[in-house]
Design an enzyme around this catalytic site. Structure first.
Site, mmCIF file in Angstrom:
data_model
loop_
_atom_site.group_PDB
_atom_site.id
_atom_site.type_symbol
_atom_site.label_atom_id
_atom_site.label_comp_id
_atom_site.label_asym_id
_atom_site.label_seq_id
_atom_site.Cartn_x
_atom_site.Cartn_y
_atom_site.Cartn_z
ATOM 1 N N VAL A 79 -8.063 0.761 -0.435
ATOM 2 C CA VAL A 79 -8.207 1.055 -1.867
ATOM 3 C C VAL A 79 -7.346 0.089 -2.668
ATOM 4 O O VAL A 79 -7.726 -0.351 -3.740
ATOM 5 C CB VAL A 79 -7.863 2.534 -2.200
ATOM 6 C CG1 VAL A 79 -6.425 2.874 -1.918
ATOM 7 C CG2 VAL A 79 -8.202 2.856 -3.639
ATOM 8 N N GLY A 158 -3.731 8.683 -10.667
ATOM 9 C CA GLY A 158 -5.077 8.233 -10.289
ATOM 10 C C GLY A 158 -5.688 9.294 -9.400
ATOM 11 O O GLY A 158 -5.250 10.450 -9.393
ATOM 12 N N ARG A 240 2.871 1.567 -2.501
ATOM 13 C CA ARG A 240 3.150 0.288 -1.859
ATOM 14 C C ARG A 240 4.665 0.100 -1.854
ATOM 15 O O ARG A 240 5.346 0.538 -2.795
ATOM 16 C CB ARG A 240 2.525 -0.875 -2.651
ATOM 17 C CG ARG A 240 1.030 -1.035 -2.487
ATOM 18 C CD ARG A 240 0.669 -1.534 -1.097
ATOM 19 N NE ARG A 240 -0.742 -1.800 -0.936
ATOM 20 C CZ ARG A 240 -1.644 -0.921 -0.503
ATOM 21 N NH1 ARG A 240 -1.284 0.316 -0.187
ATOM 22 N NH2 ARG A 240 -2.908 -1.264 -0.360
ATOM 23 N N GLU A 269 6.323 -4.752 6.016
ATOM 24 C CA GLU A 269 5.639 -3.890 6.987
ATOM 25 C C GLU A 269 5.169 -4.772 8.128
ATOM 26 O O GLU A 269 4.481 -5.760 7.847
ATOM 27 C CB GLU A 269 4.448 -3.189 6.342
ATOM 28 C CG GLU A 269 4.885 -2.148 5.335
ATOM 29 C CD GLU A 269 3.730 -1.407 4.668
ATOM 30 O OE1 GLU A 269 2.557 -1.659 5.040
ATOM 31 O OE2 GLU A 269 3.982 -0.606 3.777
ATOM 32 N N HIS A 288 2.839 3.371 7.225
ATOM 33 C CA HIS A 288 1.662 3.147 6.370
ATOM 34 C C HIS A 288 0.396 3.779 6.989
ATOM 35 O O HIS A 288 -0.548 3.078 7.334
ATOM 36 C CB HIS A 288 1.460 1.640 6.127
ATOM 37 C CG HIS A 288 0.656 1.365 4.885
ATOM 38 N ND1 HIS A 288 0.820 0.239 4.109
ATOM 39 C CD2 HIS A 288 -0.337 2.087 4.283
ATOM 40 C CE1 HIS A 288 -0.038 0.270 3.098
ATOM 41 N NE2 HIS A 288 -0.744 1.386 3.182
ATOM 42 N N ILE A 289 0.415 5.100 7.076
ATOM 43 C CA ILE A 289 -0.713 5.801 7.719
ATOM 44 C C ILE A 289 -1.439 6.741 6.752
ATOM 45 O O ILE A 289 -2.133 7.664 7.174
ATOM 46 C CB ILE A 289 -0.242 6.591 8.971
ATOM 47 C CG1 ILE A 289 0.921 7.548 8.630
ATOM 48 C CG2 ILE A 289 0.148 5.653 10.089
ATOM 49 C CD1 ILE A 289 1.227 8.561 9.732
HETATM 50 O O1 LIG Z 1 -2.869 1.689 1.563
HETATM 51 C C1 LIG Z 1 -4.005 1.808 1.882
HETATM 52 C C2 LIG Z 1 -5.100 1.272 1.146
HETATM 53 O O2 LIG Z 1 -4.887 0.562 0.158
HETATM 54 O O3 LIG Z 1 -6.236 1.536 1.542
#
Ligand SMILES: O=CC(=O)O
Length: 328
Positions: A79, A158, A240, A269, A288-289
């Site tokens: 995303v 969002g 992020r 990361e 980052h899961i």
């Molecule tokens: O962090 C995850 C994404 O941007 O899909």
């Protein structure tokens, strides 16, 4: 006529997505599990019509120059688009694909899990068993802090922030504050109150970050911001790493400027295993899961493939609505 070429920057893309592309196109798949090195990306992108990438691939002017003028679409299985130089792609009329909506639920779930892991010491409590520290049930051992009656502040309302707020409403929180560029009418669903940034920081027991990384949000959580927060505050970042000045977070956790933090995203990361953030007792770090469920990742791969097909087949109706928004 030869088949259009697609560069795919990971070998382990869920098969449902790959299958959509396999028959129609010539796939050039990076075959190592680690991110494609920059030099390899520059070499392999040359002459392709489409790129299927992930959030570790930086797509900028240099990369686009190496690709050549036939490149029509860069579709990211994410995303977030902060790894893509959107204006460079737009100026070359290269379409951009991404995967909003589909990961909202899984990411919101993970943010709640992380929040609870921090506030209820879930990981420490589990480790304590293996360390032999569980000697008996004890009135104050592993006591954390509850959500009921607390004030939650959400930075960036969002899709994901909104869903987190909806879920937290059912934990009987006292109030949900939010900071967002625009007021959101839908926030009435959880009695959300739009406030300015200092007000949110000063009044929240839990501060949850779900904002997109942009030049405006980069490092918005700096030492000033942590100093505004309650000493008892819990900070959760599901956005992020770069929305946080990480050294300022480490200092705030070490000096007890805030009580604790949970972060699913860091800079860099992965974090080196001896990184200071990993040594802190009052911080839970995840790798980052946010969107990492089988169902979500599989659907993300399919949407990414469909975004590519929509462009290569010149079928704008095939584009998900959100895709069209980035490209308008
Ligand atoms: O962090 C995850 C994404 O941007 O899909």
């Amino acid at each position: 006529m030869s088949k259009p070429k697609i560069l795919i920057t990971r070998p382990d893309i869920p098969v449902a997505g790959l299958n959509l592309l396999r028959k129609r196109y010539h796939l050039i798949i990076w075959d190592k599990p680690e991110p494609i090195p920059h030099a390899e990306l520059l070499a392999k992108i040359h002459g392709v019509d489409a790129v299927f990438c992930v959030l570790t691939d930086k797509i900028d002017n240099e990369v686009l120059d190496h690709a050549g003028p036939q490149l029509k679409v860069v579709a990211s299985m994410s995303v977030g688009l902060d790894h893509i130089d959107i204006s460079s792609l737009q100026s070359r009329n290269i379409k951009i694909g991404y995967t909003p909506n589909v990961l909202t639920e899984s990411t919101a779930e993970l943010i709640i899990a992380l929040l609870l892991a921090v506030s209820r010491h879930v990981l420490h409590a589990n480790l304590a068993i293996y360390k032999g520290e569980w000697t008996s049930w004890s009135p104050l051992w592993m006591c954390g802090t509850g959500l009921t009656g607390k004030v939650v502040g959400i930075v960036g309302l969002g899709r994901i922030g909104f869903r987190v707020a909806e879920i937290l409403k059912s934990f009987n929180v006292a109030k949900i504050l939010y900071f967002n560029r625009t007021a959101k009418e839908e926030a009435s669903k959880f009695d959300g109150e739009k406030v300015d940034f200092p007000m949110l920081l000063q009044n929240s027991d839990f501060v949850i970050v779900t904002v997109a990384l942009t030049p405006q949000t980069r490092y918005m959580f700096n030492s000033w911001a942590f100093n505004q927060m309650k000493k008892t505050a819990i900070f959760v970042n599901g956005s992020r790493g770069d929305v946080v000045d990480q050294q300022a977070l480490i200092d705030a956790l070490k000096n007890n400027t805030i009580a604790a933090a949970g972060v699913d995203v860091t800079t860099p990361e992965p974090l080196p295993t001896n990184h200071e953030l990993l040594l802190l007792d009052n911080c839970v770090v995840l790798p980052h899961i946010g969107s990492a469920t089988i169902e979500t990742r599989s659907e993300m791969a399919c949407i990414t493939a469909k975004n590519i097909i929509a462009v290569l087949e010149e079928n704008p109706e095939g584009m998900p609505a959100e895709y069209a928004k980035v490209n308008s």
